[in-house]
Design a protein around this motif. Structure first.
Motif, mmCIF file in Angstrom:
data_model
loop_
_atom_site.group_PDB
_atom_site.id
_atom_site.type_symbol
_atom_site.label_atom_id
_atom_site.label_comp_id
_atom_site.label_asym_id
_atom_site.label_seq_id
_atom_site.Cartn_x
_atom_site.Cartn_y
_atom_site.Cartn_z
ATOM 1 N N ASP A 228 -0.175 -4.051 8.616
ATOM 2 C CA ASP A 228 -1.528 -3.596 8.935
ATOM 3 C C ASP A 228 -2.480 -4.763 9.184
ATOM 4 O O ASP A 228 -3.682 -4.664 8.954
ATOM 5 C CB ASP A 228 -2.077 -2.721 7.801
ATOM 6 N N GLY B 47 -8.855 -6.956 -0.263
ATOM 7 C CA GLY B 47 -9.034 -7.217 1.152
ATOM 8 C C GLY B 47 -10.090 -8.277 1.426
ATOM 9 O O GLY B 47 -11.010 -8.479 0.636
ATOM 10 N N HIS C 290 -5.748 -7.910 5.001
ATOM 11 C CA HIS C 290 -5.660 -6.468 4.742
ATOM 12 C C HIS C 290 -5.320 -6.244 3.276
ATOM 13 O O HIS C 290 -5.863 -5.354 2.629
ATOM 14 C CB HIS C 290 -4.611 -5.833 5.652
ATOM 15 N N SER C 291 -4.423 -7.048 2.776
ATOM 16 C CA SER C 291 -4.095 -7.106 1.347
ATOM 17 C C SER C 291 -3.685 -8.542 1.051
ATOM 18 O O SER C 291 -3.279 -9.275 1.957
ATOM 19 C CB SER C 291 -2.972 -6.123 0.999
ATOM 20 N N HIS D 28 0.840 -1.197 0.000
ATOM 21 C CA HIS D 28 0.000 0.000 0.000
ATOM 22 C C HIS D 28 0.874 1.246 0.000
ATOM 23 O O HIS D 28 1.984 1.246 0.553
ATOM 24 C CB HIS D 28 -0.939 0.006 1.209
ATOM 25 N N SER E 42 -7.115 -3.432 17.771
ATOM 26 C CA SER E 42 -7.835 -3.355 16.505
ATOM 27 C C SER E 42 -7.220 -4.332 15.505
ATOM 28 O O SER E 42 -6.257 -5.047 15.808
ATOM 29 C CB SER E 42 -7.797 -1.918 15.962
ATOM 30 N N HIS F 224 -12.103 -9.775 5.046
ATOM 31 C CA HIS F 224 -12.242 -9.837 6.502
ATOM 32 C C HIS F 224 -12.052 -11.265 7.003
ATOM 33 O O HIS F 224 -11.375 -11.495 8.013
ATOM 34 C CB HIS F 224 -13.614 -9.298 6.912
ATOM 35 N N GLY G 79 -6.636 -4.845 10.891
ATOM 36 C CA GLY G 79 -6.527 -4.100 9.651
ATOM 37 C C GLY G 79 -7.854 -3.939 8.924
ATOM 38 O O GLY G 79 -8.739 -4.781 9.032
ATOM 39 N N ARG G 80 -7.947 -2.847 8.173
ATOM 40 C CA ARG G 80 -9.141 -2.637 7.357
ATOM 41 C C ARG G 80 -9.112 -3.608 6.180
ATOM 42 O O ARG G 80 -8.059 -4.033 5.710
ATOM 43 C CB ARG G 80 -9.224 -1.199 6.863
ATOM 44 N N THR G 81 -10.303 -3.941 5.682
ATOM 45 C CA THR G 81 -10.382 -4.921 4.599
ATOM 46 C C THR G 81 -11.241 -4.434 3.439
ATOM 47 O O THR G 81 -11.658 -5.217 2.593
ATOM 48 C CB THR G 81 -10.965 -6.255 5.125
ATOM 49 N N ASP G 82 -11.485 -3.112 3.396
ATOM 50 C CA ASP G 82 -12.347 -2.566 2.354
ATOM 51 C C ASP G 82 -11.556 -2.050 1.150
ATOM 52 O O ASP G 82 -12.144 -1.488 0.224
ATOM 53 C CB ASP G 82 -13.205 -1.431 2.922
ATOM 54 N N LEU G 83 -10.235 -2.252 1.136
ATOM 55 C CA LEU G 83 -9.427 -1.854 -0.008
ATOM 56 C C LEU G 83 -9.294 -3.028 -0.979
ATOM 57 O O LEU G 83 -9.694 -4.150 -0.668
ATOM 58 C CB LEU G 83 -8.050 -1.386 0.469
#
Length: 206
Positions: A149, A164, A130-131, A57, A155, A166, A157-161
C-alpha cells in the motif's frame, strides 16, 4: 515467471502469486478468503513455497494462518510489525469492528537486501510511510515490484493509521521505488497494476 493477481475480501486487497515454470509459487498478502485461495492453488496444481507480507494491516493478513497451515509454509514480515499480527489494535481490524489476528511470522526481516526462497530471488526495500514496517519486493527477473500500500496507480498509500507518516511515505517512494527502471511494473495492494514510468509521468501526489 508469471504473476497472478487475486483480489480478496471486502476491501479487495490484491493477493499476488509469483509462479515459476515448475508451478512453484510465492504468495504475497493473502488478505482474506483462505479456503477459496487454497482451493484455487490446488485446482491450478501450484505448490506454494512461502508467504511474503508487504505489511501487517488486517486486510493483508486475514488468511495467513489458513494458508500457512494448509501448505506448511513459512511467513516473512518486517520485524517492526511482528506484534501487529496478534494485535487487532495495531493491525487496524478493531477499528472496523473485527479482531483479525495471525500467528507470529517465521522469518522476521531486519534489513534490506537480497532474499531467496527456493528458486525465487527478491530485492527487499524497506518503504515505511503507510506503516512503519512496509516492505516492497523487487523481482528483477520479472521486471516488477510488489509495493503493497505504498504506491498505487495514480495515488499513494494512506498515512492516517497507526505508525503512518506522509513524509516517510514520500521519501520511500522517491528514494526506493522511483529509482527502479521506468519500465518496472508496480503491483499495488489495491486496484490495477501500473508502472514506474506511468507514476512518474502522471501521479498527482508525486
Amino acid at each position: 515467471m508469471k504473476w497472478i493477481q487475486i483480489p480478496l475480501g471486502p476491501l479487495q486487497t490484491n493477493c499476488y502469486l509469483l509462479v515459476n515454470s515448475h508451478k512453484e509459487c510465492i504468495i504475497f498478502d493473502p488478505g482474506s478468503q483462505g479456503k477459496e485461495l487454497n482451493d484455487y492453488l490446488t485446482e491450478q496444481h501450484l505448490q506454494p513455497l512461502a508467504i511474503l507480507l508487504t505489511h501487517a494491516h488486517f486486510d493483508h493478513i486475514g488468511a495467513v494462518d489458513h494458508v500457512k497451515q494448509h501448505w506448511k509454509i513459512p511467513v516473512y514480515l518486517h520485524e517492526i510489525e511482528d506484534e501487529w499480527l496478534s494485535n487487532p489494535t495495531l493491525n487496524g481490524s478493531r477499528r472496523f469492528g473485527e479482531d483479525i489476528t495471525a500467528d507470529s511470522a517465521d522469518h522476521l526481516i531486519t534489513e534490506e537486501g537480497e532474499l531467496k526462497v527456493g528458486s525465487f530471488s527478491f530485492e527487499l526495500f524497506h518503504t515505511p510511510g503507510h506503516s512503519p514496517g512496509s516492505l516492497s519486493y523487487y523481482v528483477k527477473e520479472a521486471n516488477s515490484v510488489v509495493a503493497g500500500d505504498t504506491l498505487f496507480a495514480g495515488s499513494i498509500g494512506r498515512t492516517d493509521l497507526f505508525g503512518g507518516s506522509h513524509k516517510a511515505l514520500l521519501t520511500s517512494i522517491e528514494n526506493k521505488l522511483l529509482t527502479l527502471p521506468e519500465e518496472t511494473d508496480v503491483l499495488p495492494g489495491h486496484g490495477q497494476m501500473t508502472s514506474i514510468q506511468q507514476e512518474k509521468a502522471g501521479n498527482p501526489f508525486l
